[in-house]
Design an enzyme around this catalytic site. Structure first.
Site, PDB file in Angstrom:
ATOM      1  N   SER A 471       0.803  -1.210   0.000  1.00 53.98           N
ATOM      2  CA  SER A 471       0.000   0.000   0.000  1.00 53.98           C
ATOM      3  C   SER A 471       0.840   1.266   0.000  1.00 53.98           C
ATOM      4  CB  SER A 471      -0.945  -0.032   1.197  1.00 53.98           C
ATOM      5  OG  SER A 471      -2.262   0.046   0.739  1.00 53.98           O
ATOM      6  N   ASP A 482      10.070   5.540 -10.349  1.00 52.10           N
ATOM      7  CA  ASP A 482       9.682   6.290 -11.544  1.00 52.10           C
ATOM      8  C   ASP A 482      10.529   7.548 -11.720  1.00 52.10           C
ATOM      9  OD1 ASP A 482       7.795   4.408 -12.052  1.00 52.10           O
ATOM     10  OD2 ASP A 482       6.061   5.630 -11.530  1.00 52.10           O
ATOM     11  N   LYS A 497      -0.964  -4.225  -3.141  1.00 52.14           N
ATOM     12  CA  LYS A 497      -2.217  -3.571  -2.730  1.00 52.14           C
ATOM     13  C   LYS A 497      -2.226  -2.156  -3.288  1.00 52.14           C
ATOM     14  CE  LYS A 497      -5.060  -2.029   1.121  1.00 52.14           C
ATOM     15  NZ  LYS A 497      -5.144  -0.638   0.675  1.00 52.14           N
TER      16      LYS A 497
END
Length: 685
Positions: A471, A482, A497
């Site tokens: 999460s 990224d 998740k």
């Protein structure tokens, strides 16, 4: 409503939280749940409205959901199909398509109809088990027990049920013998107590617990993270997010009818008193200096916790059977406010290798078990309310003062927490920009940016992950990857998740009053996470740049993709963001190759690989032998090396001694020093 996301529970310990009792009903005495209450009808109808309207999928509350819920409810009661007959299940199934319609009218009668039969079957099976334990058992017989519940059917006859229980008892006895806990008459007595205690505790199930189990089965038919939280569960969730409680400072576990102390929280009143020890059994609890001692043997663990709860400054008396065998005694402890230090961010600096100037590299490691935030403190505007970002910023500032060369952020046991904290914490490593994208049920995409241009750490960064990283951990790891701001190292991927939940207080929702009754909350999946590059973290997780061998990579049931009715992976358009030059494919390839060479020459990692091979081989087997020689041979093979198991347990629970420098972390240090050296080479060019 409060936006948050959190992970799955892993460790079966209950901390001694305190405060005012939040259940609408009082603690149950031994007795079955009486039946649906008026408030249950209101709760059920509210959930029936909220689910199809508010859930991310907008799935109607229909027969498909009814059938899913039916399966999940039976699974929650009887996962190994030891209690119900097939005829019971067939009879229940006749009404399964009606569950959705019944919920809409506030009718939860199926929960009580099924649970009443379950109680009857538990009593029958325990009576059978006690009878079997009186008979001689043949451990030379070449037979097996099925370990995969999906391959089991419910027994059709009493004879079939008895045969299954005889095999179950033989397995339990073999496990006790293999663990060298006990054997012979003592083992039989232990199992007699275990089965009898289980039946007693099941009969202590109260209306709140049954309602939570039933409604959560319906909610989890939408996705694994939508659920109903009873008032008690909701209170415990709030405590977890605050990282503080009031109590004696111990972690308890129920074992064969006894409440056993499994951990003493450092700095808490029990630790200061010094008399309560790990493995002591609590058999009675009294309030104040002279209140009656209540017998808690065979009492539900949650009820024992409620008895030990209380406001700071009040006294609780514990009747204890010491683990060292000394006579039982009464321990009086004054409750205090306790900070859960083992769940907060910790930092430590390690010296590694040697720089060109002869000095060691200094590597700062931050162990971050969760993304915590005092939500009530934030709402009330309390200065310096508890915050992950605030704590980690202080650690990074300390690292800078100590002249660290690189930072490792360890998220291996971080199951999530506050979404806002994940965004803010990512902002400590980037100047500004999108951290996470969130899509709602209407397809609308919102981009959540780090708007604070200050950066707490600009140097080399490694984010350490495992399958337990879920999460909020995945939001941070995905953004760092990224932006090419740091390396992701660890298991093949994180948990997977990638959804956002809203917490709806049902008392407030129904009554709109400042002091509304405590009716629990609906935790509802309303949005899905996406990384800055547009990939969802759902189901797939964040893939490591450099993968290290670990048993957690292969364990069953710990990834999102292993859960029932998990939502699928997808992607959206990338957000606009500026990448850094800290990481590129050439650097990753170089570091990966160097790490693989070390891992292949490491005795510790070779043992891990052997453990993995043994585990995978055993996982392929769908049965367990009950012939003693075969069973013990299998156990001997699996127990050949317990070091990896110990490491995983330490990772899951944390360490009171600080961050442990083991072979795994040592390899991460080597990756960091290689990374630092590569940066020097790149800068020289």
């Amino acid at each position: 409503m409060k936006l948050f996301e959190r992970s799955y529970p892993r460790v079966p310990l209950i901390l001694l939280w305190t405060g005012l009792l939040v259940l609408v009903s009082s603690i149950s005495a031994c007795g079955d749940p009486a039946g649906p209450r008026a408030q249950d009808r209101y709760i059920a109808r509210t959930i029936a409205i909220q689910l199809p309207q508010g859930h991310l999928t907008k799935h109607p509350l229909d027969e498909e959901i009814s059938r899913r819920a039916f399966k999940l409810f039976l699974k929650s009661l009887d996962p190994m199909k030891l209690y119900f007959y097939q005829s019971d299940v067939d009879r229940f199934a006749e009404k399964q398509d009606q569950w959705a319609a019944l919920l809409k009218s506030g009718d939860i009668s199926p929960a009580y109809e099924i649970f009443s039969v379950f109680l009857k079957r538990v009593d029958e099976r325990v009576a059978t088990a006690l009878d079997i334990l009186k008979q001689p058992l043949d451990f030379t017989k070449d037979e097996e027990i099925i370990r995969d519940p999906d391959l089991l059917t419910y027994p059709k006859t009493p004879e079939e049920a008895r045969d299954r229980w005889e095999k179950r008892i033989k397995l339990d006895l073999l496990i006790l013998k293999a663990d060298k806990q006990t054997s012979g008459a003592e083992a039989i007595e232990k199992l007699q107590r275990r089965y009898t205690s289980f039946a007693k505790r099941i009969h202590q199930t109260d209306e709140d617990e049954l309602l939570e189990t039933y409604l959560s089965a319906i909610c989890e038919s939408y996705d694994p993270h939508t659920s109903y939280m009873s008032p008690e569960t909701l209170e415990n969730f709030d405590i977890t997010m605050k990282l503080e409680l009031e109590g004696i400072g111990a972690a308890l576990q129920s074992e064969d009818g006894y409440v056993v102390v499994k951990r003493i929280i450092p700095g808490g009143p029990a630790a200061k008193d010094g008399r309560l020890k790990v493995d002591d059994k609590i058999i009675g609890v009294g309030q104040g200096e002279d209140g009656e001692i209540v017998d808690v043997v065979d009492m539900k663990l949650s009820d024992v916790v409620q008895l030990i709860r209380g406001k700071r400054g009040t006294v609780v008396r514990l009747e204890v059977l010491p683990a060292d065998g000394s006579p039982k005694r009464i321990i009086t402890i004054t409750r205090e406010k306790i900070e859960l230090k083992d769940s907060e961010a910790k930092g430590q600096v390690f010296e590694v290798g040697q720089k060109p100037d002869g000095k060691p590299y200094r590597i700062g490691v931050i162990d971050l078990p969760s993304f915590y935030m005092d939500m009530s403190g934030a709402r009330l505007g309390i200065p310096e309310f508890r915050s992950t970002t605030r704590d980690v910023r202080r650690i990074l500032e300390s690292f800078t003062q100590q002249g660290v060369d690189g930072v490792i952020l360890d998220l291996r046991r971080n199951g999530g927490g506050s979404l806002q904290e994940a965004i803010n914490l990512t902002g400590l490593f980037i100047e500004s920009g999108p951290v996470v994208q969130v899509k709602d049920s209407g397809g609308r995409v919102m981009v959540y940016d780090d708007e604070d241009t200050s950066v707490a750490w600009r140097g080399p960064l490694i984010v350490l992950i495992s399958k337990f990283s879920a999460s909020a951990s995945e939001i941070l790891a995905g953004a760092i990857q990224d932006y090419r701001r740091g390396l992701i190292v660890g298991d093949h991927s994180t948990h997977g998740k990638g959804t956002v939940q809203s917490l709806i207080d049902l008392g407030q929702e129904l009554f709109r009053l400042p002091n509304a009754p405590k009716l629990g909350a609906l935790k509802l999946t309303i949005q899905q996470f996406y990384r800055p590059d547009g990939d969802s973290t759902q189901n797939r997780g964040v893939l490591a740049d450099i993968e290290l061998p670990s048993l957690t990579n292969h364990l069953e049931g710990i990834s999102e993709s292993d859960l029932d009715y998990a939502l699928p992976f997808d992607r959206i358009q990338p957000a606009k963001y500026q990448v850094y030059s800290d990481v590129n494919s050439a650097v990753v390839d170089f570091l990966k190759k160097r790490s693989e060479e070390r891992v292949n020459n490491s005795p510790d990692f070779q043992k891990v690989k052997q453990d993995i091979e043994r585990y995978l081989a055993q996982r392929e087997k769908k049965t367990v032998p009950l012939q003693e020689e075969k069973f013990m041979a299998q156990v001997k093979e699996l127990n050949a090396d317990k070091e990896e198991e110990k490491r995983l347990r330490a990772l899951d629970e944390g360490s009171e001694e600080g961050i442990k420098r083991d072979y795994y972390l040592e390899e991460v240090f080597q990756i960091m020093t290689d990374y630092l050296q590569q940066r020097v080479v790149a800068q020289a060019r």
